[in-house]
Design a protein around this motif. Structure first.
Motif, mmCIF file in Angstrom:
data_model
loop_
_atom_site.group_PDB
_atom_site.id
_atom_site.type_symbol
_atom_site.label_atom_id
_atom_site.label_comp_id
_atom_site.label_asym_id
_atom_site.label_seq_id
_atom_site.Cartn_x
_atom_site.Cartn_y
_atom_site.Cartn_z
ATOM 1 N N GLY A 140 0.794 -1.217 0.000
ATOM 2 C CA GLY A 140 0.000 0.000 0.000
ATOM 3 C C GLY A 140 0.828 1.269 0.000
ATOM 4 N N MET A 141 1.848 1.315 0.852
ATOM 5 C CA MET A 141 2.610 2.557 1.000
ATOM 6 C C MET A 141 3.594 2.785 -0.144
ATOM 7 S SD MET A 141 2.941 5.280 2.793
ATOM 8 C CE MET A 141 2.102 4.937 4.344
ATOM 9 N N VAL A 142 4.265 1.735 -0.593
ATOM 10 C CA VAL A 142 5.332 1.894 -1.585
ATOM 11 C C VAL A 142 4.816 1.696 -3.007
ATOM 12 C CG1 VAL A 142 7.573 1.025 -2.361
ATOM 13 C CG2 VAL A 142 7.074 1.206 0.092
ATOM 14 N N GLU A 143 4.107 0.596 -3.232
ATOM 15 C CA GLU A 143 3.697 0.255 -4.592
ATOM 16 C C GLU A 143 2.404 0.943 -5.021
ATOM 17 O OE1 GLU A 143 5.720 -4.211 -4.240
ATOM 18 O OE2 GLU A 143 3.538 -3.978 -4.322
ATOM 19 N N THR A 144 1.528 1.250 -4.063
ATOM 20 C CA THR A 144 0.251 1.880 -4.406
ATOM 21 C C THR A 144 0.321 3.396 -4.246
ATOM 22 O OG1 THR A 144 -0.941 -0.110 -3.718
ATOM 23 C CG2 THR A 144 -2.229 1.903 -3.941
ATOM 24 N N ALA A 145 0.680 3.862 -3.061
ATOM 25 C CA ALA A 145 0.750 5.315 -2.817
ATOM 26 C C ALA A 145 2.045 5.935 -3.317
ATOM 27 C CB ALA A 145 0.588 5.601 -1.332
ATOM 28 N N GLN A 146 3.055 5.116 -3.560
ATOM 29 C CA GLN A 146 4.346 5.584 -4.090
ATOM 30 C C GLN A 146 4.923 6.724 -3.241
ATOM 31 O OE1 GLN A 146 3.582 6.439 -8.259
ATOM 32 N NE2 GLN A 146 3.390 4.278 -8.763
ATOM 33 N N VAL A 147 5.000 6.451 -1.933
ATOM 34 C CA VAL A 147 5.553 7.439 -1.007
ATOM 35 C C VAL A 147 6.969 7.807 -1.424
ATOM 36 C CG1 VAL A 147 6.444 5.691 0.588
ATOM 37 C CG2 VAL A 147 5.835 7.974 1.437
ATOM 38 N N LYS A 148 7.308 9.070 -1.232
ATOM 39 C CA LYS A 148 8.651 9.526 -1.615
ATOM 40 C C LYS A 148 9.168 10.543 -0.610
ATOM 41 C CE LYS A 148 7.076 13.190 -4.803
ATOM 42 N NZ LYS A 148 5.635 13.071 -4.481
ATOM 43 N N GLU A 149 10.422 10.904 -0.780
ATOM 44 C CA GLU A 149 11.082 11.825 0.138
ATOM 45 C C GLU A 149 10.326 13.149 0.200
ATOM 46 O OE1 GLU A 149 15.568 13.626 0.968
ATOM 47 O OE2 GLU A 149 15.200 12.205 -0.667
ATOM 48 N N GLY A 150 10.138 13.627 1.422
ATOM 49 C CA GLY A 150 9.493 14.918 1.639
ATOM 50 C C GLY A 150 7.993 14.873 1.794
ATOM 51 N N ASP A 151 7.364 13.715 1.599
ATOM 52 C CA ASP A 151 5.909 13.615 1.691
ATOM 53 C C ASP A 151 5.416 13.811 3.127
ATOM 54 O OD1 ASP A 151 5.277 13.167 -0.965
ATOM 55 O OD2 ASP A 151 5.347 10.978 -0.798
ATOM 56 N N ILE A 152 4.243 14.422 3.243
ATOM 57 C CA ILE A 152 3.499 14.436 4.493
ATOM 58 C C ILE A 152 2.489 13.306 4.387
ATOM 59 C CG2 ILE A 152 2.043 15.767 6.056
ATOM 60 C CD1 ILE A 152 4.853 16.920 5.651
ATOM 61 N N VAL A 153 2.538 12.374 5.343
ATOM 62 C CA VAL A 153 1.777 11.126 5.252
ATOM 63 C C VAL A 153 0.763 11.053 6.396
ATOM 64 C CG1 VAL A 153 1.944 8.613 5.356
ATOM 65 C CG2 VAL A 153 3.682 9.925 4.127
ATOM 66 N N PHE A 154 -0.451 10.627 6.060
ATOM 67 C CA PHE A 154 -1.476 10.374 7.059
ATOM 68 C C PHE A 154 -1.898 8.917 6.971
ATOM 69 C CE2 PHE A 154 -6.237 10.406 7.877
ATOM 70 C CZ PHE A 154 -6.111 10.254 9.249
ATOM 71 N N VAL A 155 -1.838 8.214 8.114
ATOM 72 C CA VAL A 155 -2.274 6.824 8.202
ATOM 73 C C VAL A 155 -3.469 6.774 9.144
ATOM 74 C CG1 VAL A 155 -1.650 4.455 8.793
ATOM 75 C CG2 VAL A 155 0.097 6.009 7.876
ATOM 76 N N SER A 156 -4.641 6.429 8.625
ATOM 77 C CA SER A 156 -5.806 6.291 9.499
ATOM 78 C C SER A 156 -5.828 4.897 10.103
ATOM 79 C CB SER A 156 -7.095 6.562 8.713
ATOM 80 O OG SER A 156 -7.334 5.544 7.763
ATOM 81 N N GLY A 157 -6.378 4.793 11.313
ATOM 82 C CA GLY A 157 -6.351 3.498 11.988
ATOM 83 C C GLY A 157 -4.940 2.996 12.153
ATOM 84 N N ALA A 158 -4.059 3.870 12.583
ATOM 85 C CA ALA A 158 -2.620 3.587 12.516
ATOM 86 C C ALA A 158 -2.137 2.606 13.566
ATOM 87 C CB ALA A 158 -1.835 4.893 12.641
ATOM 88 N N THR A 159 -2.953 2.295 14.555
ATOM 89 C CA THR A 159 -2.486 1.416 15.623
ATOM 90 C C THR A 159 -2.540 -0.047 15.235
ATOM 91 O OG1 THR A 159 -3.593 3.023 17.061
ATOM 92 C CG2 THR A 159 -2.598 1.152 18.126
ATOM 93 N N ASN A 160 -3.262 -0.395 14.180
ATOM 94 C CA ASN A 160 -3.329 -1.817 13.837
ATOM 95 C C ASN A 160 -2.021 -2.279 13.188
ATOM 96 O OD1 ASN A 160 -3.397 -1.131 11.077
ATOM 97 N ND2 ASN A 160 -5.612 -1.358 10.915
ATOM 98 N N GLY A 161 -1.932 -3.580 12.943
ATOM 99 C CA GLY A 161 -0.674 -4.137 12.457
ATOM 100 C C GLY A 161 -0.233 -3.582 11.122
ATOM 101 N N VAL A 162 -1.182 -3.293 10.233
ATOM 102 C CA VAL A 162 -0.838 -2.730 8.926
ATOM 103 C C VAL A 162 -0.412 -1.275 9.065
ATOM 104 C CG1 VAL A 162 -1.708 -2.172 6.635
ATOM 105 C CG2 VAL A 162 -2.408 -4.287 7.729
ATOM 106 N N GLY A 163 -1.230 -0.493 9.763
ATOM 107 C CA GLY A 163 -0.959 0.936 9.856
ATOM 108 C C GLY A 163 0.350 1.263 10.546
ATOM 109 N N ALA A 164 0.651 0.540 11.629
ATOM 110 C CA ALA A 164 1.877 0.817 12.375
ATOM 111 C C ALA A 164 3.113 0.549 11.530
ATOM 112 C CB ALA A 164 1.912 -0.021 13.650
ATOM 113 N N LEU A 165 3.076 -0.475 10.692
ATOM 114 C CA LEU A 165 4.209 -0.743 9.812
ATOM 115 C C LEU A 165 4.224 0.200 8.618
ATOM 116 C CD1 LEU A 165 4.386 -4.642 9.877
ATOM 117 C CD2 LEU A 165 6.142 -3.049 10.677
#
Length: 339
Positions: A140-165
């Motif tokens: 999700g983070m790398v291949e789908t959202a293609q996060v890159k240097e300098g991004d401001i990132v929001f993870v909803s439901g971040a405490t679960n196993g997926v979100g925390a990683l």
């Protein structure tokens, strides 16, 4: 217990009936089944660890719209598990091999060797680490959202196993700031102090859009959404132009929480947003690649594996699942079955 001392029965959790409202312990049945001798090409696996996920709730709904198999009353449930081969009639797997499979919710699994995926114990600190939700977070983070240097990132439901990683993976890819949403002050502390998020907020504390805007006054570039509902709508409202959304889950609509997301269509169009849902169905080779990467990060301390261990074996699974739905845990929820 050695392979020569295997029991004659195996405990398992079955679905007693489909829930028509809230899931309760009455919807589960603890039973024993005969532990059969393996046939030609088959193995017997002692299940050591099982991961619990909220997707099982959808599998208890015979009318689910998700493209997943549904549990059947009177039949043992299944789930992602790692275990040890204790008897083998196949050249593909030897006694003592660590394997991953989906015949969880039971003490032992018997099946064709090709239904079990051998894992390299040396890659990770302990067998349960193979049950991380890292492959989903990475996809999700790398291949789908293609996060890159300098991004401001929001993870909803971040405490679960997926979100925390997912949040940690974003930081490793150069994100300038990682923000998470969760449901309590204790979980905010968990995300910031233990997992390494830059900031987090409790969605109970006021309008999500206002809280997110306060932490990201210039907008967000990447959204990893596990929740849907108000949190998804707020992220669209706060998103920067060209923001990329990875849509992983919709917790707001599960377990009677309501909150089906509405898409502010004009905002999505005028901001040129990319909204992509994704499902993680990796090949064994891709999983091996993740596990090797994960092991390196764990060894050098650049990532942690947030998880909760539940003791008690197979009998503890139903209550642990209810506690998962009630959001009493942080990180990946792992039940120790044996070993």
């Amino acid at each position: 217990m050695s392979a020569d001392q295997l029991p004659t029965t195996s405990r398992e959790v079955r679905l007693a009936s489909y829930p028509e409202g809230e899931v309760t312990l009455d919807h589960f049945e603890l039973a024993e089944s005969e532990l059969a001798e393996p046939g030609e090409g088959q193995v017997v696996v002692r299940n050591d660890w099982m991961a619990l996920g909220s997707v099982a709730l959808d599998q208890m709904n015979p009318d689910t719209t998700l493209p997943i198999p549904v549990f059947q009353p009177g039949v043992a449930l299944w789930g992602r598990t790692v275990g040890t081969v204790v008897r083998s009639n196949s050249p593909a797997l030897a006694v003592g091999d660590l394997v991953e499979h989906f015949s969880g919710w039971r003490d032992y699994a018997v099946g064709a060797a090709h239904e079990f995926y051998k894992r390299d114990r040396s890659l990770l600190p302990s067998p349960e680490y193979f049950l991380s939700q890292g492959p989903t977070a990475w996809h999700g983070m790398v291949e789908t959202a293609q996060v890159k240097e300098g991004d401001i990132v929001f993870v909803s439901g971040a405490t679960n196993g997926v979100g925390a990683l997912a949040g940690q993976i974003a930081r490793l890819h150069g994100a300038a700031k990682v923000i998470g949403s969760t449901g309590s002050k204790e979980k905010i502390d968990f995300l910031v102090k233990e997992v390494g998020f830059d900031a987090a907020f409790d969605y109970h504390d006021g309008p999500v859009a206002e809280q997110l805007a306060a932490l990201a006054p210039n907008g967000v570039d990447v959204v990893f959404d596990n929740v849907g509902g108000e949190q998804f709508e707020a992220a669209v409202q706060i998103a920067s132009r060209g923001a990329r959304f990875a849509l992983c889950g919709a917790l707001a609509g599960q377990h009677g929480n309501g909150g089906s997301p509405r898409l502010p269509l004009m905002s999505a169009i005028t901001k040129d947003l990319t909204l992509r849902g994704f499902a993680t169905m990796h090949t064994p080779e891709q999983l091996d690649g993740w596990n090797a990467r994960f092991g390196t990060w764990l060894a050098d301390g650049t990532i942690v594996f947030p998880h909760t261990v539940v003791e008690g074996g197979v009998p503890a699974l139903p209550q642990a699942f209810l506690d998962l739905l009630d959001r009493r845990y942080s990180g990946t929820v792992l039940v120790r079955l044996g070993g």
